[in-house]
Design a protein around this motif. Sequence first.
Motif, PDB file in Angstrom:
ATOM      1  N   LEU A  74      -1.778  33.801   5.079  1.00  0.00           N
ATOM      2  CA  LEU A  74      -1.688  33.683   3.631  1.00  0.00           C
ATOM      3  C   LEU A  74      -2.880  34.349   2.960  1.00  0.00           C
ATOM      4  CD1 LEU A  74      -0.409  32.525   1.073  1.00  0.00           C
ATOM      5  CD2 LEU A  74      -1.637  30.395   1.511  1.00  0.00           C
ATOM      6  N   LEU A  75      -4.076  34.125   3.505  1.00  0.00           N
ATOM      7  CA  LEU A  75      -5.272  34.727   2.924  1.00  0.00           C
ATOM      8  C   LEU A  75      -5.235  36.253   3.016  1.00  0.00           C
ATOM      9  CD1 LEU A  75      -8.111  32.353   4.194  1.00  0.00           C
ATOM     10  CD2 LEU A  75      -7.258  32.563   1.871  1.00  0.00           C
ATOM     11  N   PHE A  76      -4.923  36.750   4.226  1.00  0.00           N
ATOM     12  CA  PHE A  76      -4.919  38.199   4.415  1.00  0.00           C
ATOM     13  C   PHE A  76      -3.774  38.866   3.641  1.00  0.00           C
ATOM     14  CE2 PHE A  76      -7.143  37.259   8.572  1.00  0.00           C
ATOM     15  CZ  PHE A  76      -8.358  37.783   8.149  1.00  0.00           C
ATOM     16  N   GLY A  77      -2.579  38.275   3.760  1.00  0.00           N
ATOM     17  CA  GLY A  77      -1.408  38.913   3.167  1.00  0.00           C
ATOM     18  C   GLY A  77      -1.335  38.768   1.669  1.00  0.00           C
ATOM     19  N   ALA A  78      -1.627  37.546   1.171  1.00  0.00           N
ATOM     20  CA  ALA A  78      -1.458  37.291  -0.250  1.00  0.00           C
ATOM     21  C   ALA A  78      -2.754  37.473  -1.040  1.00  0.00           C
ATOM     22  CB  ALA A  78      -0.917  35.875  -0.458  1.00  0.00           C
ATOM     23  N   CYS A  79      -3.820  36.822  -0.581  1.00  0.00           N
ATOM     24  CA  CYS A  79      -5.057  36.840  -1.365  1.00  0.00           C
ATOM     25  C   CYS A  79      -5.814  38.166  -1.255  1.00  0.00           C
ATOM     26  CB  CYS A  79      -5.955  35.687  -0.918  1.00  0.00           C
ATOM     27  SG  CYS A  79      -5.170  34.069  -1.107  1.00  0.00           S
ATOM     28  N   PHE A  80      -5.858  38.747  -0.047  1.00  0.00           N
ATOM     29  CA  PHE A  80      -6.623  39.974   0.156  1.00  0.00           C
ATOM     30  C   PHE A  80      -5.750  41.222   0.180  1.00  0.00           C
ATOM     31  CE2 PHE A  80      -9.631  37.051   2.691  1.00  0.00           C
ATOM     32  CZ  PHE A  80     -10.222  36.615   1.510  1.00  0.00           C
ATOM     33  N   LYS A 135      -3.675  42.442   2.410  1.00  0.00           N
ATOM     34  CA  LYS A 135      -3.740  43.156   3.682  1.00  0.00           C
ATOM     35  C   LYS A 135      -2.441  42.873   4.433  1.00  0.00           C
ATOM     36  CE  LYS A 135      -8.082  44.522   3.219  1.00  0.00           C
ATOM     37  NZ  LYS A 135      -8.444  45.952   3.091  1.00  0.00           N
ATOM     38  N   PRO A 136      -1.377  43.640   4.177  1.00  0.00           N
ATOM     39  CA  PRO A 136      -0.067  43.310   4.756  1.00  0.00           C
ATOM     40  C   PRO A 136      -0.032  43.357   6.275  1.00  0.00           C
ATOM     41  CG  PRO A 136      -0.018  45.468   3.695  1.00  0.00           C
ATOM     42  CD  PRO A 136      -1.313  44.829   3.318  1.00  0.00           C
ATOM     43  N   VAL A 137      -0.844  44.211   6.893  1.00  0.00           N
ATOM     44  CA  VAL A 137      -0.841  44.280   8.361  1.00  0.00           C
ATOM     45  C   VAL A 137      -1.388  42.983   8.954  1.00  0.00           C
ATOM     46  CG1 VAL A 137      -1.796  45.462  10.370  1.00  0.00           C
ATOM     47  CG2 VAL A 137      -1.012  46.791   8.415  1.00  0.00           C
ATOM     48  N   LEU A 138      -2.561  42.563   8.506  1.00  0.00           N
ATOM     49  CA  LEU A 138      -3.158  41.328   9.016  1.00  0.00           C
ATOM     50  C   LEU A 138      -2.344  40.108   8.601  1.00  0.00           C
ATOM     51  CD1 LEU A 138      -6.950  42.056   8.402  1.00  0.00           C
ATOM     52  CD2 LEU A 138      -5.790  41.877  10.601  1.00  0.00           C
ATOM     53  N   GLY A 139      -1.859  40.115   7.367  1.00  0.00           N
ATOM     54  CA  GLY A 139      -1.060  38.990   6.905  1.00  0.00           C
ATOM     55  C   GLY A 139       0.215  38.822   7.712  1.00  0.00           C
ATOM     56  N   SER A 140       0.956  39.910   7.907  1.00  0.00           N
ATOM     57  CA  SER A 140       2.200  39.843   8.680  1.00  0.00           C
ATOM     58  C   SER A 140       1.931  39.473  10.129  1.00  0.00           C
ATOM     59  CB  SER A 140       2.929  41.188   8.616  1.00  0.00           C
ATOM     60  OG  SER A 140       3.256  41.517   7.282  1.00  0.00           O
ATOM     61  N   PHE A 141       0.860  40.017  10.696  1.00  0.00           N
ATOM     62  CA  PHE A 141       0.497  39.714  12.084  1.00  0.00           C
ATOM     63  C   PHE A 141       0.257  38.217  12.264  1.00  0.00           C
ATOM     64  CE2 PHE A 141      -3.141  39.236  15.124  1.00  0.00           C
ATOM     65  CZ  PHE A 141      -2.416  39.460  16.283  1.00  0.00           C
ATOM     66  N   CYS A 142      -0.512  37.614  11.384  1.00  0.00           N
ATOM     67  CA  CYS A 142      -0.803  36.180  11.498  1.00  0.00           C
ATOM     68  C   CYS A 142       0.449  35.339  11.290  1.00  0.00           C
ATOM     69  CB  CYS A 142      -1.877  35.787  10.489  1.00  0.00           C
ATOM     70  SG  CYS A 142      -3.515  36.449  10.833  1.00  0.00           S
TER      71      CYS A 142
END
Length: 444
Positions: free
Chosen positions: A41-47, A49-56
Amino acid sequence: MKLKGALFLIILPVILTVIFLIPSSDNYTGILALVIAFMGLLFGACFAKPVLGSFCLIISMHWIMEEGIYIAVYFLMVANLVYVLMGLVKREVKVDRLWFVPLFVMTLYFGLVLLKRPYSVHMSFYFVDLVGLALFAAVSLFRWDKVRVQNLLNAHILYTIVWCIIEYNFCYTDRVSGPSLSSTNLAALITASWTIWFINGWLSGMLRWPFLALGSMAVCLCVVLSGSRMGFIGIGVGGMFAVIFFFMRNMRERLLPLLGRVVLIFAALAVLAVLLWFVLPDELLIKRGFNLLAEGKLDRSSLGRIGVWLTALDAIKKSPVWGCGPGNFLRLNKLFLEQFNMIPLMRYVPRLGHAHNIYLMILSEQGIVGFLALGSVCVVCFRELFLYIKNMWDGFGFALLGGAIVFMILGCIDVFPLYPSSLGWGAWYMGVLFSLRSYRKDKK
Protein backbone atom coordinates in the motif's frame (compact mmCIF):
# COMPACT_ATOMS: atom_id res chain seq x y z
CA MET A 1 11.13 13.80 6.62
CA LYS A 2 12.83 10.79 5.10
CA LEU A 3 14.16 9.80 8.56
CA LYS A 4 10.66 9.94 10.02
CA GLY A 5 9.34 7.78 7.19
CA ALA A 6 12.10 5.21 7.66
CA LEU A 7 11.49 5.05 11.43
CA PHE A 8 7.77 4.60 10.78
CA LEU A 9 8.43 1.67 8.44
CA ILE A 10 10.69 0.07 11.07
CA ILE A 11 8.28 0.54 13.99
CA LEU A 12 5.13 -0.46 12.08
CA PRO A 13 5.96 -4.20 11.70
CA VAL A 14 6.70 -4.40 15.44
CA ILE A 15 3.34 -2.86 16.32
CA LEU A 16 1.48 -5.13 13.90
CA THR A 17 3.33 -8.18 15.22
CA VAL A 18 2.25 -7.41 18.80
CA ILE A 19 -1.37 -6.88 17.70
CA PHE A 20 -1.49 -10.18 15.81
CA LEU A 21 0.18 -12.21 18.55
CA ILE A 22 -2.35 -11.13 21.21
CA PRO A 23 -5.09 -13.58 20.07
CA SER A 24 -2.72 -16.31 18.91
CA SER A 25 1.01 -16.90 19.27
CA ASP A 26 1.00 -18.97 16.07
CA ASN A 27 -0.49 -16.34 13.77
CA TYR A 28 2.69 -15.69 11.78
CA THR A 29 0.96 -15.93 8.41
CA GLY A 30 -1.34 -13.05 9.25
CA ILE A 31 1.58 -10.97 10.48
CA LEU A 32 3.59 -11.47 7.29
CA ALA A 33 0.62 -10.94 4.99
CA LEU A 34 -0.49 -7.77 6.78
CA VAL A 35 2.97 -6.22 6.97
CA ILE A 36 3.78 -6.99 3.32
CA ALA A 37 0.35 -5.81 2.18
CA PHE A 38 0.88 -2.57 4.10
CA MET A 39 4.26 -2.16 2.40
CA GLY A 40 2.50 -2.71 -0.92
CA LEU A 41 0.00 0.00 0.00
CA LEU A 42 2.80 2.41 0.88
CA PHE A 43 4.85 1.71 -2.23
CA GLY A 44 1.96 1.42 -4.67
CA ALA A 45 -0.41 4.07 -3.38
CA CYS A 46 1.51 6.52 -1.22
CA PHE A 47 4.85 6.56 -3.07
CA ALA A 48 3.46 5.80 -6.56
CA LYS A 49 5.88 2.91 -7.13
CA PRO A 50 3.75 0.40 -9.08
CA VAL A 51 6.52 -2.20 -9.38
CA LEU A 52 7.22 -2.40 -5.64
CA GLY A 53 3.56 -1.98 -4.77
CA SER A 54 2.39 -4.77 -7.08
CA PHE A 55 5.25 -7.02 -5.97
CA CYS A 56 4.32 -6.71 -2.29
CA LEU A 57 0.61 -7.20 -2.94
CA ILE A 58 1.25 -10.29 -5.09
CA ILE A 59 3.38 -11.77 -2.29
CA SER A 60 0.80 -11.01 0.40
CA MET A 61 -1.92 -12.63 -1.73
CA HIS A 62 0.03 -15.90 -1.86
CA TRP A 63 -1.35 -16.64 1.65
CA ILE A 64 -4.87 -15.42 0.97
CA MET A 65 -6.57 -18.78 1.71
CA GLU A 66 -4.46 -19.72 4.74
CA GLU A 67 -6.26 -19.90 8.08
CA GLY A 68 -3.60 -17.85 9.86
CA ILE A 69 -4.19 -14.77 7.70
CA TYR A 70 -7.35 -13.77 9.64
CA ILE A 71 -8.21 -10.06 9.32
CA ALA A 72 -5.24 -9.42 7.03
CA VAL A 73 -7.34 -10.66 4.11
CA TYR A 74 -9.72 -7.72 4.61
CA PHE A 75 -6.82 -5.30 4.71
CA LEU A 76 -5.73 -6.70 1.35
CA MET A 77 -9.00 -5.47 -0.12
CA VAL A 78 -8.50 -2.06 1.46
CA ALA A 79 -4.91 -1.87 0.16
CA ASN A 80 -5.98 -2.78 -3.37
CA LEU A 81 -8.83 -0.27 -3.37
CA VAL A 82 -6.53 2.52 -2.17
CA TYR A 83 -4.13 1.42 -4.91
CA VAL A 84 -6.99 1.90 -7.39
CA LEU A 85 -7.65 5.41 -6.07
CA MET A 86 -3.97 6.32 -6.43
CA GLY A 87 -3.99 5.03 -10.00
CA LEU A 88 -6.99 7.25 -10.72
CA VAL A 89 -5.14 10.23 -9.26
CA LYS A 90 -1.83 9.59 -11.06
CA ARG A 91 -3.54 9.07 -14.45
CA GLU A 92 -0.67 7.18 -16.07
CA VAL A 93 -3.35 5.45 -18.12
CA LYS A 94 -6.44 7.41 -19.05
CA VAL A 95 -9.68 6.08 -17.58
CA ASP A 96 -12.10 5.51 -20.43
CA ARG A 97 -15.34 3.60 -20.80
CA LEU A 98 -13.45 0.42 -21.70
CA TRP A 99 -11.81 0.39 -18.25
CA PHE A 100 -15.23 -0.10 -16.64
CA VAL A 101 -16.24 -3.06 -18.84
CA PRO A 102 -14.34 -5.87 -16.99
CA LEU A 103 -15.32 -4.43 -13.61
CA PHE A 104 -18.99 -4.21 -14.61
CA VAL A 105 -19.09 -7.72 -16.10
CA MET A 106 -17.50 -9.43 -13.09
CA THR A 107 -19.49 -7.42 -10.54
CA LEU A 108 -22.69 -8.25 -12.42
CA TYR A 109 -21.80 -11.96 -12.35
CA PHE A 110 -21.08 -11.90 -8.60
CA GLY A 111 -24.34 -10.05 -8.02
CA LEU A 112 -26.36 -12.59 -10.00
CA VAL A 113 -24.85 -15.46 -8.02
CA LEU A 114 -25.67 -13.80 -4.70
CA LEU A 115 -29.23 -13.04 -5.79
CA LYS A 116 -30.05 -16.40 -7.38
CA ARG A 117 -27.89 -18.61 -5.11
CA PRO A 118 -28.03 -21.63 -7.48
CA TYR A 119 -25.80 -23.61 -5.09
CA SER A 120 -24.31 -23.43 -1.63
CA VAL A 121 -22.38 -20.16 -1.83
CA HIS A 122 -19.07 -20.00 0.05
CA MET A 123 -18.51 -16.28 0.42
CA SER A 124 -14.77 -16.60 1.07
CA PHE A 125 -14.14 -17.72 -2.52
CA TYR A 126 -16.02 -14.76 -3.98
CA PHE A 127 -14.33 -12.33 -1.60
CA VAL A 128 -10.94 -13.61 -2.77
CA ASP A 129 -12.05 -13.07 -6.38
CA LEU A 130 -13.07 -9.51 -5.54
CA VAL A 131 -9.65 -8.86 -3.98
CA GLY A 132 -8.06 -10.09 -7.21
CA LEU A 133 -10.44 -7.93 -9.28
CA ALA A 134 -9.42 -4.86 -7.25
CA LEU A 135 -5.72 -5.58 -7.86
CA PHE A 136 -6.42 -6.04 -11.57
CA ALA A 137 -8.17 -2.66 -11.68
CA ALA A 138 -5.28 -0.96 -9.88
CA VAL A 139 -2.51 -2.46 -12.02
CA SER A 140 -4.35 -1.55 -15.23
CA LEU A 141 -4.21 2.14 -14.28
CA PHE A 142 -0.42 2.28 -14.45
CA ARG A 143 1.65 2.29 -17.63
CA TRP A 144 3.62 -0.96 -17.77
CA ASP A 145 6.58 -1.26 -20.09
CA LYS A 146 9.39 -3.76 -20.60
CA VAL A 147 11.47 -2.25 -17.77
CA ARG A 148 8.74 -2.31 -15.13
CA VAL A 149 7.63 -5.84 -15.99
CA GLN A 150 11.22 -7.10 -16.02
CA ASN A 151 11.99 -5.50 -12.66
CA LEU A 152 8.93 -7.03 -11.02
CA LEU A 153 9.70 -10.47 -12.43
CA ASN A 154 13.36 -10.15 -11.36
CA ALA A 155 12.18 -9.64 -7.79
CA HIS A 156 9.42 -12.25 -7.80
CA ILE A 157 11.45 -15.01 -9.46
CA LEU A 158 14.36 -14.39 -7.09
CA TYR A 159 11.96 -14.43 -4.14
CA THR A 160 10.49 -17.75 -5.31
CA ILE A 161 13.92 -19.34 -5.90
CA VAL A 162 15.19 -18.34 -2.45
CA TRP A 163 11.98 -19.64 -0.84
CA CYS A 164 12.28 -23.01 -2.61
CA ILE A 165 15.94 -23.48 -1.65
CA ILE A 166 15.26 -22.63 2.00
CA GLU A 167 12.18 -24.87 2.09
CA TYR A 168 14.06 -27.83 0.62
CA ASN A 169 17.03 -27.51 2.96
CA PHE A 170 15.21 -26.75 6.21
CA CYS A 171 11.76 -28.34 5.87
CA TYR A 172 13.04 -31.74 4.67
CA THR A 173 10.26 -32.26 2.15
CA ASP A 174 10.23 -34.34 -1.04
CA ARG A 175 8.32 -31.68 -2.94
CA VAL A 176 8.69 -27.97 -2.27
CA SER A 177 5.55 -25.90 -2.68
CA GLY A 178 7.19 -22.47 -2.63
CA PRO A 179 5.26 -19.28 -1.92
CA SER A 180 2.26 -20.54 -3.89
CA LEU A 181 1.80 -23.33 -1.27
CA SER A 182 1.23 -25.99 -3.95
CA SER A 183 3.90 -27.95 -5.81
CA THR A 184 2.06 -28.11 -9.14
CA ASN A 185 0.97 -24.49 -8.89
CA LEU A 186 4.56 -23.50 -8.09
CA ALA A 187 5.77 -25.15 -11.29
CA ALA A 188 3.17 -23.32 -13.38
CA LEU A 189 3.82 -20.01 -11.61
CA ILE A 190 7.58 -19.99 -11.97
CA THR A 191 7.65 -21.30 -15.56
CA ALA A 192 5.07 -18.73 -16.74
CA SER A 193 7.05 -15.98 -15.00
CA TRP A 194 10.31 -17.34 -16.41
CA THR A 195 8.91 -17.36 -19.96
CA ILE A 196 8.01 -13.66 -19.79
CA TRP A 197 11.28 -12.84 -18.02
CA PHE A 198 13.42 -14.81 -20.49
CA ILE A 199 11.79 -13.61 -23.71
CA ASN A 200 11.66 -9.99 -22.56
CA GLY A 201 15.23 -10.14 -21.27
CA TRP A 202 16.47 -11.67 -24.52
CA LEU A 203 14.45 -9.97 -27.26
CA SER A 204 14.30 -6.57 -25.57
CA GLY A 205 17.99 -6.63 -24.69
CA MET A 206 17.26 -6.27 -20.96
CA LEU A 207 19.67 -8.98 -19.78
CA ARG A 208 22.91 -10.49 -21.03
CA TRP A 209 23.23 -14.21 -21.74
CA PRO A 210 25.13 -15.11 -18.51
CA PHE A 211 22.25 -13.73 -16.43
CA LEU A 212 19.63 -15.41 -18.61
CA ALA A 213 21.44 -18.75 -18.34
CA LEU A 214 21.95 -18.47 -14.57
CA GLY A 215 18.32 -17.50 -13.96
CA SER A 216 17.09 -20.32 -16.21
CA MET A 217 19.18 -22.91 -14.35
CA ALA A 218 17.83 -21.67 -11.01
CA VAL A 219 14.25 -21.94 -12.31
CA CYS A 220 14.96 -25.50 -13.54
CA LEU A 221 16.25 -26.32 -10.05
CA CYS A 222 12.98 -25.09 -8.51
CA VAL A 223 10.98 -27.23 -10.95
CA VAL A 224 13.08 -30.28 -10.03
CA LEU A 225 12.58 -29.61 -6.31
CA SER A 226 8.83 -29.19 -6.84
CA GLY A 227 8.64 -32.72 -8.26
CA SER A 228 6.14 -31.49 -10.86
CA ARG A 229 6.52 -32.87 -14.37
CA MET A 230 4.36 -30.11 -15.80
CA GLY A 231 7.14 -27.65 -14.94
CA PHE A 232 9.36 -29.13 -17.63
CA ILE A 233 6.47 -28.86 -20.09
CA GLY A 234 6.26 -25.16 -19.23
CA ILE A 235 10.01 -24.65 -19.68
CA GLY A 236 9.95 -26.55 -22.98
CA VAL A 237 6.99 -24.57 -24.32
CA GLY A 238 8.44 -21.27 -23.12
CA GLY A 239 11.85 -21.99 -24.64
CA MET A 240 10.32 -23.11 -27.92
CA PHE A 241 8.23 -19.95 -28.28
CA ALA A 242 11.20 -17.79 -27.30
CA VAL A 243 12.98 -19.11 -30.38
CA ILE A 244 9.86 -18.81 -32.54
CA PHE A 245 9.32 -15.19 -31.49
CA PHE A 246 12.98 -14.41 -32.13
CA PHE A 247 12.52 -15.85 -35.61
CA MET A 248 9.29 -13.91 -36.17
CA ARG A 249 10.80 -10.60 -35.08
CA ASN A 250 13.71 -10.90 -37.49
CA MET A 251 12.39 -13.09 -40.31
CA ARG A 252 12.04 -10.25 -42.78
CA GLU A 253 15.75 -9.43 -42.66
CA ARG A 254 17.56 -12.73 -42.12
CA LEU A 255 15.49 -15.75 -43.04
CA LEU A 256 18.00 -18.53 -43.79
CA PRO A 257 20.60 -17.71 -41.09
CA LEU A 258 17.86 -17.72 -38.47
CA LEU A 259 16.68 -21.15 -39.57
CA GLY A 260 20.16 -22.48 -38.91
CA ARG A 261 20.20 -20.85 -35.48
CA VAL A 262 16.84 -22.39 -34.62
CA VAL A 263 18.12 -25.88 -35.44
CA LEU A 264 21.31 -25.36 -33.44
CA ILE A 265 19.47 -23.99 -30.40
CA PHE A 266 16.98 -26.87 -30.25
CA ALA A 267 19.75 -29.43 -30.76
CA ALA A 268 21.76 -27.88 -27.91
CA LEU A 269 18.71 -27.84 -25.62
CA ALA A 270 17.96 -31.49 -26.41
CA VAL A 271 21.53 -32.55 -25.62
CA LEU A 272 21.48 -30.50 -22.39
CA ALA A 273 18.18 -32.08 -21.31
CA VAL A 274 19.50 -35.61 -21.86
CA LEU A 275 22.71 -34.89 -19.95
CA LEU A 276 20.77 -33.29 -17.09
CA TRP A 277 18.48 -36.32 -16.85
CA PHE A 278 21.40 -38.68 -16.29
CA VAL A 279 22.92 -36.31 -13.73
CA LEU A 280 19.74 -36.10 -11.61
CA PRO A 281 19.63 -38.59 -8.69
CA ASP A 282 17.22 -41.49 -9.23
CA GLU A 283 15.57 -40.91 -5.84
CA LEU A 284 14.22 -37.50 -6.86
CA LEU A 285 10.42 -37.59 -6.92
CA ILE A 286 10.17 -35.96 -10.35
CA LYS A 287 12.47 -38.56 -11.92
CA ARG A 288 10.53 -41.42 -10.34
CA GLY A 289 7.32 -39.93 -11.76
CA PHE A 290 8.70 -39.76 -15.30
CA ASN A 291 10.04 -43.33 -15.00
CA LEU A 292 6.58 -44.58 -14.01
CA LEU A 293 5.06 -42.94 -17.09
CA ALA A 294 7.78 -44.44 -19.26
CA GLU A 295 6.84 -47.87 -17.91
CA GLY A 296 3.19 -47.27 -18.78
CA LYS A 297 2.10 -46.89 -15.15
CA LEU A 298 0.06 -44.18 -13.43
CA ASP A 299 1.01 -42.70 -10.06
CA ARG A 300 -1.45 -41.23 -7.52
CA SER A 301 -1.13 -37.78 -9.05
CA SER A 302 -2.15 -39.01 -12.51
CA LEU A 303 -4.98 -41.15 -11.11
CA GLY A 304 -6.27 -38.18 -9.13
CA ARG A 305 -6.37 -36.00 -12.22
CA ILE A 306 -8.32 -38.58 -14.19
CA GLY A 307 -10.78 -38.82 -11.30
CA VAL A 308 -11.39 -35.07 -11.08
CA TRP A 309 -11.64 -34.67 -14.85
CA LEU A 310 -14.42 -37.27 -14.93
CA THR A 311 -16.07 -35.60 -11.93
CA ALA A 312 -15.92 -32.22 -13.67
CA LEU A 313 -17.52 -33.59 -16.84
CA ASP A 314 -20.28 -35.12 -14.73
CA ALA A 315 -20.82 -31.80 -12.90
CA ILE A 316 -20.99 -29.88 -16.19
CA LYS A 317 -23.60 -32.31 -17.49
CA LYS A 318 -25.75 -31.94 -14.37
CA SER A 319 -25.40 -28.15 -13.86
CA PRO A 320 -24.34 -26.60 -17.17
CA VAL A 321 -25.62 -23.04 -16.56
CA TRP A 322 -24.36 -22.17 -13.07
CA GLY A 323 -22.07 -25.07 -12.17
CA CYS A 324 -21.68 -26.58 -8.72
CA GLY A 325 -20.09 -23.48 -7.17
CA PRO A 326 -16.57 -22.80 -5.83
CA GLY A 327 -15.82 -24.82 -2.73
CA ASN A 328 -18.33 -27.59 -3.54
CA PHE A 329 -16.22 -29.66 -5.92
CA LEU A 330 -14.55 -31.87 -3.28
CA ARG A 331 -17.92 -33.21 -2.12
CA LEU A 332 -18.89 -34.00 -5.71
CA ASN A 333 -15.57 -35.72 -6.33
CA LYS A 334 -16.06 -37.97 -3.29
CA LEU A 335 -19.62 -38.86 -4.29
CA PHE A 336 -18.64 -39.54 -7.89
CA LEU A 337 -15.73 -41.85 -7.01
CA GLU A 338 -17.75 -43.72 -4.39
CA GLN A 339 -19.83 -45.12 -7.22
CA PHE A 340 -16.80 -47.20 -8.26
CA ASN A 341 -15.72 -48.43 -4.83
CA MET A 342 -16.05 -52.02 -6.01
CA ILE A 343 -12.91 -51.46 -8.11
CA PRO A 344 -9.83 -52.04 -5.89
CA LEU A 345 -7.85 -49.33 -7.67
CA MET A 346 -10.29 -46.68 -6.41
CA ARG A 347 -8.82 -46.80 -2.90
CA TYR A 348 -5.58 -45.31 -4.32
CA VAL A 349 -7.29 -42.45 -6.16
CA PRO A 350 -7.00 -39.23 -4.10
CA ARG A 351 -10.05 -37.04 -3.55
CA LEU A 352 -9.26 -33.51 -4.73
CA GLY A 353 -10.87 -30.10 -4.30
CA HIS A 354 -10.73 -28.83 -7.89
CA ALA A 355 -10.66 -30.14 -11.44
CA HIS A 356 -6.89 -29.73 -12.13
CA ASN A 357 -7.86 -28.21 -15.47
CA ILE A 358 -8.60 -24.51 -15.65
CA TYR A 359 -11.23 -24.85 -18.37
CA LEU A 360 -13.05 -27.75 -16.72
CA MET A 361 -12.80 -26.01 -13.35
CA ILE A 362 -14.54 -22.85 -14.57
CA LEU A 363 -17.26 -24.76 -16.42
CA SER A 364 -17.88 -27.25 -13.60
CA GLU A 365 -17.81 -24.74 -10.72
CA GLN A 366 -19.18 -21.55 -12.34
CA GLY A 367 -21.00 -22.92 -15.36
CA ILE A 368 -21.54 -21.31 -18.73
CA VAL A 369 -22.47 -17.99 -17.08
CA GLY A 370 -19.19 -17.74 -15.19
CA PHE A 371 -17.21 -18.99 -18.17
CA LEU A 372 -18.69 -16.27 -20.40
CA ALA A 373 -18.11 -13.57 -17.77
CA LEU A 374 -14.47 -14.44 -17.21
CA GLY A 375 -13.98 -15.17 -20.90
CA SER A 376 -15.21 -11.72 -21.88
CA VAL A 377 -12.65 -10.11 -19.55
CA CYS A 378 -9.90 -12.25 -21.09
CA VAL A 379 -11.01 -11.27 -24.60
CA VAL A 380 -10.83 -7.56 -23.74
CA CYS A 381 -7.34 -7.93 -22.23
CA PHE A 382 -5.88 -10.14 -24.96
CA ARG A 383 -7.32 -7.86 -27.61
CA GLU A 384 -5.08 -5.12 -26.22
CA LEU A 385 -2.08 -7.46 -26.29
CA PHE A 386 -2.62 -8.44 -29.92
CA LEU A 387 -3.12 -4.82 -30.95
CA TYR A 388 0.10 -3.92 -29.13
CA ILE A 389 2.03 -6.68 -30.91
CA LYS A 390 0.55 -5.62 -34.25
CA ASN A 391 1.62 -2.00 -33.74
CA MET A 392 4.95 -2.44 -31.91
CA TRP A 393 6.22 -5.88 -32.98
CA ASP A 394 8.76 -5.95 -30.13
CA GLY A 395 10.14 -8.35 -27.56
CA PHE A 396 7.94 -7.02 -24.75
CA GLY A 397 4.71 -7.92 -26.52
CA PHE A 398 6.03 -11.34 -27.53
CA ALA A 399 7.13 -11.97 -23.93
CA LEU A 400 3.64 -11.32 -22.56
CA LEU A 401 2.15 -13.56 -25.25
CA GLY A 402 4.65 -16.32 -24.43
CA GLY A 403 3.62 -16.28 -20.77
CA ALA A 404 -0.03 -16.60 -21.77
CA ILE A 405 0.68 -19.55 -24.06
CA VAL A 406 2.52 -21.36 -21.26
CA PHE A 407 -0.21 -21.04 -18.65
CA MET A 408 -2.96 -21.78 -21.18
CA ILE A 409 -1.23 -25.05 -22.09
CA LEU A 410 -0.47 -25.90 -18.48
CA GLY A 411 -4.08 -25.02 -17.72
CA CYS A 412 -5.01 -28.37 -19.23
CA ILE A 413 -3.44 -30.10 -16.20
CA ASP A 414 -3.65 -27.41 -13.50
CA VAL A 415 -5.73 -24.36 -12.51
CA PHE A 416 -3.01 -21.70 -12.52
CA PRO A 417 -3.48 -18.73 -12.25
CA LEU A 418 -6.97 -19.12 -10.75
CA TYR A 419 -5.65 -21.09 -7.78
CA PRO A 420 -6.15 -18.74 -4.78
CA SER A 421 -2.46 -18.45 -3.88
CA SER A 422 -1.51 -17.40 -7.44
CA LEU A 423 -4.56 -15.23 -8.08
CA GLY A 424 -2.54 -12.10 -7.28
CA TRP A 425 -0.03 -12.94 -10.01
CA GLY A 426 -2.86 -13.61 -12.47
CA ALA A 427 -4.58 -10.32 -11.59
CA TRP A 428 -1.28 -8.46 -12.07
CA TYR A 429 -0.63 -10.13 -15.45
CA MET A 430 -4.11 -9.40 -16.81
CA GLY A 431 -3.85 -5.85 -15.49
CA VAL A 432 -0.60 -5.40 -17.42
CA LEU A 433 -2.31 -6.60 -20.61
CA PHE A 434 -5.25 -4.25 -20.05
CA SER A 435 -2.89 -1.31 -19.47
CA LEU A 436 -1.47 -1.75 -22.99
CA ARG A 437 -4.46 0.22 -24.32
CA SER A 438 -2.45 3.34 -23.43
CA TYR A 439 0.03 2.53 -26.23
CA ARG A 440 -2.81 2.21 -28.71
CA LYS A 441 -4.13 5.63 -27.73
CA ASP A 442 -0.63 7.10 -28.10
CA LYS A 443 -0.56 6.11 -31.77
CA LYS A 444 -3.81 7.94 -32.33
